[in-house]
Design a protein around this motif. Structure first.
Motif, mmCIF file in Angstrom:
data_model
loop_
_atom_site.group_PDB
_atom_site.id
_atom_site.type_symbol
_atom_site.label_atom_id
_atom_site.label_comp_id
_atom_site.label_asym_id
_atom_site.label_seq_id
_atom_site.Cartn_x
_atom_site.Cartn_y
_atom_site.Cartn_z
ATOM 1 N N THR A 1 -10.224 -13.922 6.820
ATOM 2 C CA THR A 1 -10.303 -14.696 8.069
ATOM 3 C C THR A 1 -11.567 -15.684 7.068
ATOM 4 O O THR A 1 -11.396 -17.169 7.019
ATOM 5 C CB THR A 1 -11.566 -13.659 8.550
ATOM 6 N N LEU A 2 -12.003 -14.772 5.921
ATOM 7 C CA LEU A 2 -12.853 -15.696 5.299
ATOM 8 C C LEU A 2 -12.881 -16.851 3.838
ATOM 9 O O LEU A 2 -13.241 -17.728 3.708
ATOM 10 C CB LEU A 2 -13.996 -14.667 4.697
ATOM 11 N N LEU A 3 -11.767 -15.476 3.618
ATOM 12 C CA LEU A 3 -10.645 -16.712 2.258
ATOM 13 C C LEU A 3 -10.383 -17.710 3.140
ATOM 14 O O LEU A 3 -10.710 -18.760 2.363
ATOM 15 C CB LEU A 3 -9.456 -15.412 2.383
ATOM 16 N N SER A 4 -9.536 -17.752 4.064
ATOM 17 C CA SER A 4 -9.262 -18.839 5.411
ATOM 18 C C SER A 4 -10.018 -20.044 5.811
ATOM 19 O O SER A 4 -9.689 -21.354 5.183
ATOM 20 C CB SER A 4 -8.616 -18.537 6.073
ATOM 21 N N ASN B 1 -1.602 -5.808 2.457
ATOM 22 C CA ASN B 1 -0.956 -4.918 3.554
ATOM 23 C C ASN B 1 -1.647 -5.228 4.724
ATOM 24 O O ASN B 1 -0.708 -4.552 5.461
ATOM 25 C CB ASN B 1 -0.246 -3.606 3.048
ATOM 26 N N ASP B 2 -1.848 -6.078 5.013
ATOM 27 C CA ASP B 2 -2.847 -6.538 6.108
ATOM 28 C C ASP B 2 -1.224 -6.775 7.634
ATOM 29 O O ASP B 2 -1.187 -7.806 6.874
ATOM 30 C CB ASP B 2 -4.134 -7.580 6.348
ATOM 31 N N PRO B 3 -0.792 -6.637 8.034
ATOM 32 C CA PRO B 3 -0.439 -6.630 9.609
ATOM 33 C C PRO B 3 -0.709 -8.528 9.811
ATOM 34 O O PRO B 3 0.160 -9.633 9.640
ATOM 35 C CB PRO B 3 -0.817 -6.530 10.422
ATOM 36 N N SER B 4 -2.113 -9.309 9.523
ATOM 37 C CA SER B 4 -2.342 -10.308 9.955
ATOM 38 C C SER B 4 -2.482 -11.442 9.042
ATOM 39 O O SER B 4 -2.313 -12.887 8.867
ATOM 40 C CB SER B 4 -3.648 -10.887 10.477
ATOM 41 N N ILE B 5 -1.868 -11.077 7.394
ATOM 42 C CA ILE B 5 -1.596 -12.272 6.031
ATOM 43 C C ILE B 5 -1.694 -13.476 6.514
ATOM 44 O O ILE B 5 -1.483 -14.204 5.842
ATOM 45 C CB ILE B 5 -1.708 -11.111 5.328
ATOM 46 N N LEU B 6 0.054 -13.069 6.987
ATOM 47 C CA LEU B 6 0.868 -14.218 7.254
ATOM 48 C C LEU B 6 0.042 -15.702 8.155
ATOM 49 O O LEU B 6 0.958 -17.040 8.215
ATOM 50 C CB LEU B 6 2.267 -13.881 6.973
ATOM 51 N N ASP B 7 -0.867 -15.008 9.429
ATOM 52 C CA ASP B 7 -1.593 -15.986 10.045
ATOM 53 C C ASP B 7 -2.477 -16.458 9.398
ATOM 54 O O ASP B 7 -3.728 -17.345 10.657
ATOM 55 C CB ASP B 7 -2.037 -15.410 10.513
ATOM 56 N N HIS B 8 -3.066 -16.615 7.992
ATOM 57 C CA HIS B 8 -4.417 -16.958 7.737
ATOM 58 C C HIS B 8 -3.943 -17.894 6.170
ATOM 59 O O HIS B 8 -2.480 -17.487 5.534
ATOM 60 C CB HIS B 8 -5.308 -16.149 6.646
ATOM 61 N N CYS C 1 1.079 -9.393 -5.307
ATOM 62 C CA CYS C 1 0.128 -10.891 -5.711
ATOM 63 C C CYS C 1 0.564 -12.089 -6.105
ATOM 64 O O CYS C 1 0.415 -13.209 -6.025
ATOM 65 C CB CYS C 1 -0.688 -10.021 -6.708
ATOM 66 N N PHE C 2 1.666 -11.980 -6.993
ATOM 67 C CA PHE C 2 2.354 -13.163 -7.264
ATOM 68 C C PHE C 2 3.229 -13.618 -5.946
ATOM 69 O O PHE C 2 3.098 -14.843 -5.841
ATOM 70 C CB PHE C 2 3.048 -12.458 -8.496
ATOM 71 N N GLN C 3 3.617 -13.092 -5.169
ATOM 72 C CA GLN C 3 5.239 -13.344 -3.849
ATOM 73 C C GLN C 3 4.241 -13.669 -3.023
ATOM 74 O O GLN C 3 4.637 -15.220 -2.843
ATOM 75 C CB GLN C 3 5.769 -12.057 -4.007
ATOM 76 N N MET C 4 2.813 -13.061 -2.818
ATOM 77 C CA MET C 4 2.441 -13.232 -1.865
ATOM 78 C C MET C 4 1.011 -14.369 -1.199
ATOM 79 O O MET C 4 0.438 -14.897 -0.840
ATOM 80 C CB MET C 4 2.092 -11.984 -0.949
ATOM 81 N N LEU C 5 0.228 -14.799 -2.348
ATOM 82 C CA LEU C 5 -0.670 -15.162 -3.339
ATOM 83 C C LEU C 5 -0.673 -16.168 -3.962
ATOM 84 O O LEU C 5 -0.936 -17.399 -3.834
ATOM 85 C CB LEU C 5 -2.163 -14.282 -3.829
ATOM 86 N N LYS C 6 0.451 -16.516 -4.222
ATOM 87 C CA LYS C 6 0.985 -17.320 -5.572
ATOM 88 C C LYS C 6 -0.287 -18.339 -6.235
ATOM 89 O O LYS C 6 -0.953 -19.292 -6.105
ATOM 90 C CB LYS C 6 1.736 -18.407 -4.378
ATOM 91 N N PRO C 7 -0.790 -16.860 -7.450
ATOM 92 C CA PRO C 7 -2.032 -17.429 -7.628
ATOM 93 C C PRO C 7 -1.688 -18.689 -9.224
ATOM 94 O O PRO C 7 -0.821 -18.350 -9.672
ATOM 95 C CB PRO C 7 -2.418 -16.881 -8.339
ATOM 96 N N GLN C 8 -2.232 -19.468 -9.214
ATOM 97 C CA GLN C 8 -2.507 -20.595 -10.900
ATOM 98 C C GLN C 8 -2.139 -19.754 -11.712
ATOM 99 O O GLN C 8 -1.974 -20.012 -13.480
ATOM 100 C CB GLN C 8 -3.018 -21.874 -10.580
#
Length: 512
Positions: free
Chosen positions: A236-239, A258-265, A288-295
């Motif tokens: 919530t805070l990140l978003s 692994n939080d079920p709501s990650i795709l909602d943020h 981490c690479f796949q879901m957060l796509k960091p530079q």
């Protein structure tokens, strides 16, 4: 540059920039500075002087951050300790540091009130009508203007407590120069920029937590406070706050992803992530690479004593790699010796496992442990710091960590001594022998595993877990998360425990 001056520079540079967010309240650098000055002036009236220790047993919150900066302006020593320590460990730290003042909150009140002080400090509580004084009373009595005390770069700014191989916490005094140099290295190594924002998820009793706070201040960034980390709140805070950088232990990333709501943020503002404090599995690294796509994605390998050993920024190609020495650093791999008999010149050949040692002349390096000349002599030899970690260099010269000389377990960013847990388990009337190891875990980095030779076949895992939970000498986070019952503990002819054989599939287990 001393840390009080670092804060004053940030206030003067961008006074109206948001410095801190707690819940939905926003504080500018100027507003933060007013509370910091009130605290500093009040503490000085209480007799807090340069080099005095001020101990803090509080979660990450506005008050803890303001205390940190007030203590720096006074030239005193910010001495936070882990709220999760047992009452016995808490008492040990208080009496070891001999603080003039102890700040505490509801969650740490029991440990503080149970402590038997060698010399009683002033007790200040976050709660009204508790302690000798409340935090709010202290602020109300202060002045909004305060001229900082002259401080040398080599004066001690903070003292952090870290668990060693004996399980007794050791104080690690760090100078203003250490903290400034470490933070500048952190900014460069993580590719941070002006106005970087971050989540204050790592506790401020941990070197990682302090690094996030200091880095965001130096860059006039936004530090978003997290008193109690949980994945849903973090998302919530990140978003909501459009956080641009994260620096956490692998356990926190595991929970986040692994939080079920990650795709909602919406996490598109998050460009830079880093981890430290424990190993991260290849599976979690890839996720981490796949879901957060960091530079930028950094593995930071270091310690409380010397902030940076090495960093790795090619985790997409080399998951788990610790990389190359930090910008202030030199490392060597030497012949491992648990008895601290090896020297810095006993360098192992390329491709062989050795103990990782780090040059102690770095700007990021402490000078020695508080009240522990014995531990200092063992750790620093010929101006090299012996980490106790085992490593190997690959063909490219990149470092990989492969274990511990002394078998220390690092779980969720906390150092845990197997010996301490073994001593507790062996007090159970149904335990004949106990040996503790760390086992790789995606979430925690490692978990504590206890191998038990039972004295009584009626023994149960639940019984042992309750025994550890209730033991006054064992902090709750140190208790084993897995038990294995075995017929015997493998030993050498000399009686030395062969810990590696316990990891073997051939070990004979006892089934009840």
């Amino acid at each position: 540059m001393n840390l009080g001056t670092v804060f004053d520079c940030a206030v003067g540079r961008y006074p109206n920039q948001i410095a801190l967010v707690q819940a939905k309240r926003y504080y500018s650098f100027l507003q933060l500075n007013e509370e910091v000055n009130r605290l500093a002036s009040s503490l000085r009236k209480l007799g807090v002087e340069k080099r005095d220790r001020v101990m803090v047993l509080m979660k990450n919150r506005l008050e803890t951050v303001c205390l940190f900066w007030a203590i720096q302006k006074l030239g005193a020593i910010f001495t936070p300790i882990n709220l999760r320590l047992s009452p016995e460990d808490t008492q040990y730290c208080i009496n070891d540091a001999e603080p003039k003042v102890v700040f505490y909150e509801k969650n740490s009140e029991r440990s503080v009130m149970k402590a038997r002080f060698n010399e009683r400090p002033i007790l200040i509580s976050l709660e009204q009508d508790a302690g000798d004084l409340s935090y709010r009373e202290l602020v109300a009595r202060g002045s909004s203007h305060f001229a900082g005390v002259p401080v040398d770069d080599d004066d001690i700014a903070v003292m952090l407590y870290t668990s060693g191989t004996t399980g007794v916490p050791k104080g690690v005094p760090r100078s203003h120069k250490n903290e400034y140099g470490s933070t500048m290295a952190h900014i460069l190594q993580n590719h941070y920029e002006m106005f970087e924002s971050t989540l204050g998820a790592m506790p401020l009793y941990h070197t990682m937590g302090l690094r996030s706070l200091l880095a965001t201040c130096m860059l006039n960034g936004k530090y978003v406070v997290v008193p109690d980390y949980d994945a849903r709140t973090a998302l919530t805070l990140l978003s909501r706050e459009k956080i641009s950088s994260l620096y956490m232990i692998p356990t926190m990333y595991h929970e986040l992803l692994n939080d079920p709501s990650i795709l909602d943020h919406d996490l598109t503002a998050l460009r830079k992530i880093g981890y430290a404090g424990a190993p991260m599995s290849a599976t979690l690294t890839i996720k981490c690479f796949q879901m957060l796509k960091p530079q930028h994605f950094i593995n930071h390998y270091g310690s409380t004593e010397i902030y940076t050993f090495t960093t790795c920024s090619v985790l997409d190609k080399k998951p788990g790699c610790a990389g190359r020495p930090g910008i202030h650093q030199q490392i060597r791999l030497v012949v491992p010796d648990a008895n601290a008999a090896s020297t810095p010149d006993e360098i192992v050949p390329p491709g062989e496992v050795g103990e990782i040692i780090v040059h102690a002349g770095s700007i990021e390096a402490f000078k020695g442990y508080w009240n522990r000349p014995d531990a200092t002599r063992k750790a620093i030899r010929n101006n090299w710091y012996f980490t106790g970690d085992l490593g190997i260099l690959d063909k490219d010269g990149d470092l990989y960590i492969v274990g511990r000389v002394d078998e220390m377990v690092i779980s969720g960013g906390e150092n845990i001594s197997p010996m301490e847990i073994e001593e507790v388990l062996q007090q159970h009337p149904k335990v004949s022998e106990a040996v503790v190891l760390g086992e790789e875990d995606d979430r925690w980095g490692q978990i504590v595993v206890a191998f038990i030779v039972p004295k009584d076949r009626t023994i149960t895992v639940q019984e042992l877990d309750q025994f550890c939970k209730g033991h006054p000498k064992l902090s709750n986070f140190k208790r084993p998360r897995k038990y294995v019952f075995v017929r015997e503990i493998p030993k050498s002819p000399a009686g030395k425990i062969l810990r590696r054989e316990l990891r073997s599939e051939n070990i004979e287990k006892v089934e009840f």
